[in-house]
Scaffold this motif. Structure first.
Motif, PDB file in Angstrom:
ATOM      1  N   HIS A   4      27.436  38.179  28.606  1.00  0.00           N
ATOM      2  CA  HIS A   4      28.070  38.771  27.414  1.00  0.00           C
ATOM      3  C   HIS A   4      29.550  39.095  27.676  1.00  0.00           C
ATOM      4  CE1 HIS A   4      26.580  41.887  30.024  1.00  0.00           C
ATOM      5  NE2 HIS A   4      27.302  42.795  29.394  1.00  0.00           N
TER       6      HIS A   4
ATOM      7  N   GLU B 187      31.205  24.126  33.011  1.00  0.00           N
ATOM      8  CA  GLU B 187      30.975  25.252  32.104  1.00  0.00           C
ATOM      9  C   GLU B 187      29.485  25.620  32.067  1.00  0.00           C
ATOM     10  OE1 GLU B 187      33.800  25.125  28.755  1.00  0.00           O
ATOM     11  OE2 GLU B 187      32.061  25.749  27.563  1.00  0.00           O
TER      12      GLU B 187
ATOM     13  N   SER C  12      39.899  34.203  32.432  1.00  0.00           N
ATOM     14  CA  SER C  12      38.721  34.881  31.875  1.00  0.00           C
ATOM     15  C   SER C  12      37.591  34.858  32.910  1.00  0.00           C
ATOM     16  CB  SER C  12      38.258  34.148  30.611  1.00  0.00           C
ATOM     17  OG  SER C  12      37.782  32.861  30.986  1.00  0.00           O
TER      18      SER C  12
ATOM     19  N   LEU D 110      31.867  36.825  29.140  1.00  0.00           N
ATOM     20  CA  LEU D 110      32.546  35.609  29.605  1.00  0.00           C
ATOM     21  C   LEU D 110      34.003  35.497  29.183  1.00  0.00           C
ATOM     22  CD1 LEU D 110      29.661  33.014  29.135  1.00  0.00           C
ATOM     23  CD2 LEU D 110      30.580  33.907  31.279  1.00  0.00           C
ATOM     24  N   ASP D 111      34.358  36.100  28.027  1.00  0.00           N
ATOM     25  CA  ASP D 111      35.736  35.951  27.533  1.00  0.00           C
ATOM     26  C   ASP D 111      36.683  37.024  28.046  1.00  0.00           C
ATOM     27  OD1 ASP D 111      34.975  33.752  26.100  1.00  0.00           O
ATOM     28  OD2 ASP D 111      34.361  34.951  24.353  1.00  0.00           O
ATOM     29  N   ARG D 112      36.134  38.024  28.732  1.00  0.00           N
ATOM     30  CA  ARG D 112      36.999  39.116  29.194  1.00  0.00           C
ATOM     31  C   ARG D 112      37.827  38.707  30.411  1.00  0.00           C
ATOM     32  NH1 ARG D 112      33.971  44.670  28.805  1.00  0.00           N
ATOM     33  NH2 ARG D 112      32.989  44.439  26.769  1.00  0.00           N
ATOM     34  N   LYS D 113      38.917  39.455  30.602  1.00  0.00           N
ATOM     35  CA  LYS D 113      39.725  39.290  31.816  1.00  0.00           C
ATOM     36  C   LYS D 113      39.229  40.318  32.836  1.00  0.00           C
ATOM     37  CE  LYS D 113      42.649  36.160  30.335  1.00  0.00           C
ATOM     38  NZ  LYS D 113      43.709  36.439  29.376  1.00  0.00           N
TER      39      LYS D 113
ATOM     40  N   LEU E 177      34.678  33.520  32.521  1.00  0.00           N
ATOM     41  CA  LEU E 177      34.129  32.161  32.579  1.00  0.00           C
ATOM     42  C   LEU E 177      34.994  31.271  33.474  1.00  0.00           C
ATOM     43  CD1 LEU E 177      32.017  30.111  31.534  1.00  0.00           C
ATOM     44  CD2 LEU E 177      33.604  29.559  29.682  1.00  0.00           C
ATOM     45  N   LYS E 178      36.317  31.346  33.278  1.00  0.00           N
ATOM     46  CA  LYS E 178      37.221  30.465  34.053  1.00  0.00           C
ATOM     47  C   LYS E 178      37.222  30.872  35.536  1.00  0.00           C
ATOM     48  CE  LYS E 178      39.682  27.951  30.805  1.00  0.00           C
ATOM     49  NZ  LYS E 178      40.212  28.464  29.546  1.00  0.00           N
TER      50      LYS E 178
END
Ligand code: ATP
Length: 361
Positions: free
Chosen positions: A124, A110, A90, A126-129, A92-93
């Motif tokens: 907004h 984090e 993601s 952060l969870d997307r690939k 974030l990662k």
């Protein structure tokens, strides 16, 4: 962090990619490495990154000699042309990744990644690939990932070249904003002179691995040290007209047209009386009765471009381009008398191409 490159060369077998380069880069400045393809920009960047070791010369980060320091120990962040994000992680990662490698505790990693995401305005997402992001958003992730370890130096290798024209303009302003907010010394590789002009504190212009000029953008535009610099910076390119220099006057080669020379010629740089007259298209204007400089040009083409009219014309057999005020009605086939605004022209030695009006340092 201040950087110094002292007599740096990089040779690959019989190719000298970077030839005896000496420059100092001030702390907190954004410097563009600029020049045509193959001039040694990426090689210079890779030496700063530690991916290449210079064949000779010394490279300093602050007071520390770093020639033998490994890339991971240099405290740099790097952004590549193709962003090189991890597709399965993601946003974030991706941003947290360098901290994970450095074994920073997860909670702190984090928090720091979110702080960076805010800086580059993607909190907004952060969870997307990565594949669910636009090119500009991917570039923002790459910048956040490069900055998350708080490096002393940010290296950007043609970071905007995969973006469309509109996004390029937006992202270059963003890079400038982020760089100024963080205050990090930044090296930005580009072959686009307009991009370099708009974003840099200073530009280092190279050709065939060799230093050409290192100046703030406007100085490079206004005071090119040689004909190559003059021609590389600006669009349309600097007009270059062969001239003869004779005792205080300038005569256009193969014509009877001449005018008094207001510039002081640096004789130490002059190899003969043959020179190139360099005039920017916007510095021509229609001559008045009182104009000392007056050159008759035969107009071949008249193009209306936005606020100006672009004339393609010839003086003798030499082609020029001039941007003039559209209030003048000019037709192809007209002969017009042109002058040069405020004596804004350069004289380059015909052989060495050095600017004869500048001091020899
Ligand atoms: N690993 C290598 N082995 C041999 N020659 C190389 C290597 N890397 C670069 N060169 C040569 O060194 C010169 C400078 O290359 P470099 O990639 O630094 O130029 P550049 O200004 O970044 O060009 P571009 O804008 O096309 O990326 C070129 O002649 C190139 O072919």
């Amino acid at each position: 962090m201040k950087l110094a490159l002292n007599n740096i060369s990089m040779k690959f077998d019989d190719i000298t990619a970077v030839d005896n380069l000496t420059v100092t880069i001030n702390e907190g400045e954004l410097v563009c490495l600029l020049g045509p393809s193959g001039c040694g920009k990426s090689t210079t960047l890779f030496m700063l990154a530690g991916l290449y070791k210079p064949s000779s010369g010394k490279l300093y980060f602050g007071d520390k000699l770093v020639n033998d320091i490994e890339p991971e120990d240099r405290g740099i962040g790097m952004v590549f042309q193709n962003y090189a994000l991890y597709p399965h992680l993601s946003v974030l990662k991706n941003i947290m990744f360098p901290l994970k490698m450095a074994k920073v505790p997860k909670k702190e990693a984090e928090e720091r990644a979110i702080e960076m995401a805010k800086l580059v305005q993607i909190e907004h997402l952060l969870d997307r690939k990565p594949k669910q992001l636009s090119g500009g958003q991917q570039q923002r992730v790459a910048i956040a990932r490069a900055l998350v370890k708080k490096p002393n130096l940010l290296l950007l290798d043609e970071p905007l070249s995969n973006l469309d024209a509109r996004l390029r303009l937006e992202m270059r302003e963003e890079i400038r904003r982020i760089q100024q907010e963080v205050g990090i010394t930044t090296i930005f590789v580009t072959h686009d002179q307009e991009e370099a002009m708009s974003i840099s504190d200073r530009i280092l212009l190279m050709k065939d691995g060799k230093y050409q000029q290192y100046s703030p953008p406007q100085d490079m535009y206004d005071f090119p040290e040689n004909a190559f610099v003059g021609k590389f910076m600006g669009s349309p390119p600097l007009n270059m007209i062969p001239v003869m220099l004779n005792e205080g006057s300038i005569t256009i080669k193969d014509t009877e047209q001449s005018f008094p020379n207001p510039l002081t010629i640096n004789q130490a740089l002059s190899s003969s009386n043959e020179a190139l007259l360099g005039v920017r298209a916007e510095d021509w204007t229609i001559a008045k009765d009182t104009s000392e400089i007056r050159l008759t040009a035969l107009v071949e083409l008249v193009e209306r471009i936005g606020r100006d009219t672009l004339l393609s014309a010839t003086i003798g057999r030499h082609s020029i381009r001039a941007l003039v005020d559209p209030e003048f009605t000019i037709q192809p086939g007209d002969a017009v008398d042109l002058t040069i605004r405020n004596d804004r022209f350069h004289l380059f030695d015909a052989k060495t191409e050095a600017n004869l009006g500048l001091k020899n340092e």
